[in-house]
Design an enzyme around this catalytic site. Structure first.
Site, short mmCIF file in Angstrom:
data_model
loop_
_atom_site.label_atom_id
_atom_site.label_comp_id
_atom_site.label_asym_id
_atom_site.label_seq_id
_atom_site.Cartn_x
_atom_site.Cartn_y
_atom_site.Cartn_z
N TRP A 347 5.29 9.48 -9.88
CA TRP A 347 6.49 8.85 -10.43
C TRP A 347 7.61 8.84 -9.40
CZ3 TRP A 347 11.42 10.82 -11.18
CH2 TRP A 347 12.28 10.06 -11.96
N HIS A 348 7.67 9.87 -8.56
CA HIS A 348 8.74 9.97 -7.57
C HIS A 348 8.57 8.99 -6.42
CE1 HIS A 348 9.75 13.82 -9.55
NE2 HIS A 348 10.93 13.67 -8.98
N GLY A 349 7.39 8.49 -6.18
CA GLY A 349 7.23 7.55 -5.08
C GLY A 349 5.80 7.07 -4.94
#
Length: 484
Positions: A347-349
């Site tokens: 989700w962060h990247g």
């Protein structure tokens, strides 16, 4: 549009004037906030409004249909609507955020073989379109808001508002999805917490005199200080961590830069969260607190109760618990933690380095779980040692944020050891050490001032922050979490 830009200052000024002076009804005040939020989001790329409008429409329409079906006894049909709505929102997130990652991971080699037989130009048009697709800013956050709205409605935790005196359900849902203080990088707010704060004809309009200006000033001054003075100055120093720059630096300096990046990512996101909370208060909304001195955590589970708290709560409520949580033994719990943190990392990247970072935290959460103690069971010395260990490991993990490419991350680690004998230059280390002081003092303040700040000390602290903002702000840059 950045919170630190002059254009945002003028937008905020105009919005406050229209919201409190011109708008005389609750519906008009909601309209002002929605319009300002859309201008804020579309400032650099108006085409982004198309995806935002689509996702907002899906969240509003599906949640309304789910509420109607559930009330009418159509629980089974409502379940399929929830599945369809969440699937559509996740498909948007997967396409716009992860299509390039999936292409380079799974299709690039197949494409090479295909072009060997059909020529290099074959299929180039669609590949160029796919690989050139920009990442819509803040997509992860408003997609999560939409999923929260749909699922909470289905669970019965929240019932979408009906039309009331000109305030449509869609209007209030739109405000929940696009409210500009939290639109780009959170905090992630649950529908049941946000909607009751939206005024109605029965509650009247929100008024200027209701603002707690002292609380707003505390939040905004501290937020801008941590962003502009601490994070932006550290960003100038941690640029030396880039490939081609760090190879000749002493090992101690490289290690210090890694701890500097740990402080930078905290100060950047903590500063943003404080600004978001302050802006929310200006318009009568209380957004959830997102940080609670995370580098004082004595375990990884405590770290995630203190770091990006709104995301941690979202992952717990909508992923970890539905997977079974910790109800089926240690082995199943460990698997659930690994799944949640793997997806949380992605989700962060859109890079496998972020997935590795998630697995690293998932493994740490699973391994420590049998040994966790209740609060107060460990001595002060033991807790201090555990805090130092957790902080060091968390800082090591941030290396995979700085270098989503795993090879580059491990090359940096190798350079720390290989360059350790090189002579340390104090003038190169001093700027990082100075920027670490505010982060250290923030975390140490409960021990330095166990009874809290006095009014005089707080005033002097805020004055010092404001002074440093004026004379020592760094080169302005985008907030790190805007890319997510």
């Amino acid at each position: 549009m950045l919170f630190t830009s002059l254009s945002f200052f003028w937008l905020l000024t105009a919005t406050l004037f229209l919201y409190y002076v011109v708008a005389r009804t609750a519906a008009l005040q909601i309209g002002v906030l929605v319009a300002a939020s859309l201008v804020f989001y579309a400032w650099e790329n108006p085409l982004l409004l198309i995806l935002l409008a689509f996702c907002t429409g899906v969240a509003a329409g599906v949640s309304r249909a789910v509420a109607v079906d559930a009330a009418g006894g159509g629980r089974h049909r409502a379940g399929w609507l929830v599945f369809g709505g969440v699937a559509v929102l996740l498909a948007m997130l997967a396409y716009f955020k992860y299509s390039k990652l999936f292409y380079w991971t799974f299709h690039a080699e197949a494409a090479r073989v295909y072009h060997a037989f059909h020529g290099e130009g074959a299929g180039w048009a669609w590949r160029q379109f796919l690989l050139g697709m920009p990442l819509p800013i803040g997509i992860s956050f408003y997609i999560f808001h939409g999923i929260s709205l749909i699922v909470d409605t289905w669970r019965g935790d929240w019932k979408p508002p009906a039309r009331e005196g000109g305030l449509s359900a869609f209007g209030r849902t739109t405000l929940y999805m696009v409210f500009f203080p939290q639109l780009i990088a959170g905090p992630i707010t649950k529908a049941r917490d946000f909607f009751p704060q939206i005024q109605t004809p029965a509650s009247g309009v929100k008024r200027w005199k209701e603002i707690d200006f002292i609380a707003v000033a505390r939040l905004l001054i501290a937020g801008y200080f941590f962003k502009r003075v601490v994070a932006d100055n550290l960003a100038t120093e941690t640029m030396w961590m880039g490939a081609g720059s760090y190879e000749g630096l002493p090992g101690f300096h490289l290690l210090l830069l890694l701890f500097g990046f740990s402080a930078q990512i905290f100060a950047d996101f903590y500063g943003y969260s404080l600004i978001a909370l302050g802006l929310g208060r200006l318009f009568g909304f209380r957004l959830p607190v997102n940080f609670d001195r995370p580098y004082l955590a004595a375990s990884f589970s405590e770290f995630w109760r203190r770091w990006h708290m709104s995301l941690s709560a979202w992952l717990r409520d909508y992923l970890f618990i539905p997977l079974g949580g910790s109800r089926h033994g240690l082995a199943r719990t460990a698997v659930n933690l690994m799944i949640v943190m793997f997806l949380g990392g992605l989700w962060h990247g859109a890079a496998w380095g972020f997935a590795f970072w998630g697995l690293f935290h998932g493994a740490a959460l699973a391994l420590e779980r049998p040994f966790l103690r209740k609060e107060g069971e460990s001595s002060g010395v033991e807790r201090a040692v555990r805090i130092a260990i957790v902080f060091s490991l968390v800082t090591f993990g941030w290396l995979f944020f700085k270098f989503p490419n795993l090879g580059q991350a491990f090359a940096y680690l190798h350079a720390i050891g290989a360059n350790w004998p090189k002579k340390i230059l104090l003038q190169q280390c001093a700027p990082v050490l100075l920027c670490l002081i505010p982060v250290f003092l923030h975390h140490a303040s409960p021990f330095l001032f166990p009874k809290g700040f006095s009014a005089r000390l707080e005033a002097w602290t805020l004055a010092a922050m404001l002074f440093l903002l004026l004379v020592n702000s760094g080169v302005p840059g985008a907030f790190i979490y805007f890319q997510f």
